[in-house]
Design an enzyme around this catalytic site. Structure first.
Site, PDB file in Angstrom:
ATOM      1  N   HIS A   1      -1.458   3.149   6.611  1.00 23.70           N
ATOM      2  CA  HIS A   1      -3.140   1.792   7.051  1.00 23.70           C
ATOM      3  C   HIS A   1      -4.237   3.062   6.291  1.00 23.70           C
ATOM      4  CE1 HIS A   1      -5.390  -1.520   8.726  1.00 23.70           C
ATOM      5  NE2 HIS A   1      -5.689  -0.222   9.688  1.00 23.70           N
TER       6      HIS A   1
ATOM      7  N   TYR B   1       7.474   3.502  11.106  1.00 22.33           N
ATOM      8  CA  TYR B   1       6.989   1.903  10.852  1.00 22.33           C
ATOM      9  C   TYR B   1       7.873   1.754   9.839  1.00 22.33           C
ATOM     10  CZ  TYR B   1       3.061   1.675   9.420  1.00 22.33           C
ATOM     11  OH  TYR B   1       0.994   2.400   8.583  1.00 22.33           O
TER      12      TYR B   1
ATOM     13  N   ARG C   1       1.124  -1.411  -0.526  1.00 21.33           N
ATOM     14  CA  ARG C   1       0.342  -0.249   0.151  1.00 21.33           C
ATOM     15  C   ARG C   1       1.101   1.265   0.226  1.00 21.33           C
ATOM     16  NH1 ARG C   1       0.050   1.665   5.314  1.00 21.33           N
ATOM     17  NH2 ARG C   1       0.167  -0.374   7.095  1.00 21.33           N
TER      18      ARG C   1
HETATM   19  C1  LIG Z   1     -10.313  -8.716  15.260  1.00 24.69           C
HETATM   20  C2  LIG Z   1      -9.684  -7.336  15.033  1.00 24.69           C
HETATM   21  N1  LIG Z   1      -8.307  -7.553  15.767  1.00 24.69           N
HETATM   22  C3  LIG Z   1      -7.573  -6.132  14.895  1.00 24.69           C
HETATM   23  C4  LIG Z   1      -8.138  -5.263  14.365  1.00 24.69           C
HETATM   24  C5  LIG Z   1      -7.547  -3.692  14.372  1.00 24.69           C
HETATM   25  N2  LIG Z   1      -6.910  -3.912  13.185  1.00 24.69           N
HETATM   26  C6  LIG Z   1      -7.929  -3.306  11.426  1.00 24.69           C
HETATM   27  S1  LIG Z   1      -7.353  -3.573  10.524  1.00 24.69           S
HETATM   28  C7  LIG Z   1      -5.883  -3.879  11.081  1.00 24.69           C
HETATM   29  C8  LIG Z   1      -4.499  -4.582  10.503  1.00 24.69           C
HETATM   30  C9  LIG Z   1      -5.176  -5.007   8.830  1.00 24.69           C
HETATM   31  O1  LIG Z   1      -3.665  -5.805   7.989  1.00 24.69           O
HETATM   32  P1  LIG Z   1      -3.959  -6.929   7.181  1.00 24.69           P
HETATM   33  O2  LIG Z   1      -5.021  -7.489   7.374  1.00 24.69           O
HETATM   34  O3  LIG Z   1      -2.787  -7.489   6.390  1.00 24.69           O
HETATM   35  O4  LIG Z   1      -5.163  -5.820   5.738  1.00 24.69           O
HETATM   36  P2  LIG Z   1      -3.872  -4.774   5.415  1.00 24.69           P
HETATM   37  O5  LIG Z   1      -4.813  -2.908   6.134  1.00 24.69           O
HETATM   38  O6  LIG Z   1      -2.433  -4.445   5.711  1.00 24.69           O
HETATM   39  O7  LIG Z   1      -5.043  -4.246   4.100  1.00 24.69           O
HETATM   40  C10 LIG Z   1      -5.766  -4.099  12.652  1.00 24.69           C
HETATM   41  C11 LIG Z   1      -4.816  -5.098  13.987  1.00 24.69           C
HETATM   42  C12 LIG Z   1      -9.673  -4.625  14.080  1.00 24.69           C
HETATM   43  N3  LIG Z   1     -10.297  -4.343  13.299  1.00 24.69           N
HETATM   44  N4  LIG Z   1     -10.056  -6.584  14.147  1.00 24.69           N
END
Ligand SMILES: Cc1ncc(C[n+]2csc(CCOP(=O)(O)OP(=O)(O)O)c2C)c(N)n1
Ligand SMILES: [Mg+2]
Length: 333
Positions: A251, A260, A247
């Site tokens: 985020h 980071y 990306r």
């Molecule tokens: C169960 C849960 N834990 C933590 C979060 C907070 N959270 C939202 S997005 C995210 C990161 C997810 O990363 P990834 O699956 O790699 O998707 P990306 O955002 O990189 O596309 C986190 C930890 C959440 N929404 N739900």
């Protein structure tokens, strides 16, 4: 003479131009939504930039009239493929009454549309993957000709829900495609601290095939997913596709990615921009030239400007309707 890559994949010139258009639309909507955020007009933005190749390539492998889509929050380019318009995107961003996803009840980017077979998701990551397994099971029991696709990040693969869905899909040989958009970060957590081994190799443990490809290559993303969809439609069960990507922005608008990852790393990936790469391919096979690209971009820009304008002018939901479609109607005594 050997055939062009896209001809071998069964894609026509019109397909490629439409795929390119969706990728550009997503990029322009993303840039516009960031501008709205910085102007204080949009409280929360989840960017797509960088993921357009993985999303458009994988989504294109499904049949939009009958297949079912369970995306995650980053999938703006995917829902554009499914028929969302820029206006729909901005209606959701501003929480307006006509937002197709939830009528302004959900956070932005929690995509849903009954008319387009997109199942709305919840914020806890990977919950949509379990929903996808349940829906695929129902399709199988009813012998319906439908393949289910679900999308998630590599961070989502650490969730128990994800493993439960993979196991269930393997046991029941479900018509389900798991698509991982591996952008190497789960907010600030790098893949090396998130994923033991490799995402695609986990499929083997659940008894079905897993594949990895370059998510910044839209045609490769299409090829891997199309082969998986064809297998599923033929009754051969699920597949896991890992599409490696990156990306370009933080985020979300609430994140500061400078804490980071380095500027150099981001720059290095920007040089692998999926849109630029696809554009070079389209030029190399003579499907577009400078004038055509300029025209496509101008039309997309106009659609984004117009869609944003109309969404800004649209009505907010009536406050009296706040609980509609949130809670079941019950008699209060
Ligand atoms: C169960 C849960 N834990 C933590 C979060 C907070 N959270 C939202 S997005 C995210 C990161 C997810 O990363 P990834 O699956 O790699 O998707 P990306 O955002 O990189 O596309 C986190 C930890 C959440 N929404 N739900
Ligand atoms: Mg990620």
């Amino acid at each position: 003479m050997s055939k062009d890559k896209h001809t071998e994949l069964g894609l026509k010139e019109e397909d490629l131009v439409e795929m390119y258009r969706c990728m550009v639309l997503a990029r322009l909507c993303d840039e516009r939504q960031w501008a709205f955020n910085r102007q204080g007009k949009a409280p929360f933005v989840i960017p797509v930039s960088g993921h357009e190749g993985a999303q458009v390539g994988s989504a294109w492998a499904f049949e939009r009239s009958k297949d079912i889509f369970l995306p995650y929050y980053r999938d703006m380019a995917l829902v554009l493929v499914c028929g969302f318009t820029p206006k729909d995107i901005f209606l959701g961003l501003f929480g307006k009454a006509d937002d197709p996803s939830s009528g302004g009840r959900q956070m932005p980017a929690h995509w849903g549309s009954k008319a387009r077979n997109i199942i709305t998701g919840s914020s806890p990551i990977a919950t949509q993957v379990l929903h996808a397994a349940g829906i695929a099971y129902a399709k199988k029991i009813k012998r319906e000709d439908a393949v289910v696709g679900t999308w998630f990040g590599e961070g989502g693969t650490s969730e128990g829900d994800w493993h439960g869905a993979m196991n269930f899909a393997g046991i029941h040989k479900l018509p389900l495609i798991f698509v991982c958009e591996n952008n190497q970060y789960a907010i600030s957590v790098h893949e090396s601290m998130q994923v033991a081994g490799h995402v695609h190799k986990r499929a083997k443990g659940y008894g079905f095939p897993g594949f990895v490809g370059d998510g910044n290559d839209v045609l490769q993303s299409y090829k891997l997913t199309k082969e998986a969809v064809d297998r599923a439609r033929a009754g051969e069960g699920p597949s896991l596709i890992e599409l490696r990507t990156y990306r370009f922005y933080a985020h979300t608008s609430d994140d500061d990615d400078r804490t980071y990852r380095s500027k150099e790393e981001v720059e290095q990936w920007r040089r692998k921009d999926p849109i630029g790469r696809f554009e070079r391919y389209l030029r190399s096979v003579g499907i577009v030239d400078d004038a055509h690209i300029e025209e496509l971009r101008a039309v997309a820009r106009e659609a984004v400007v117009q869609g944003a304008k109309e969404a800004q002018a649209a009505e907010f939901p009536d406050p009296a309707s706040a609980l509609e479609n949130v809670y079941a109607d019950t008699e209060l005594s």
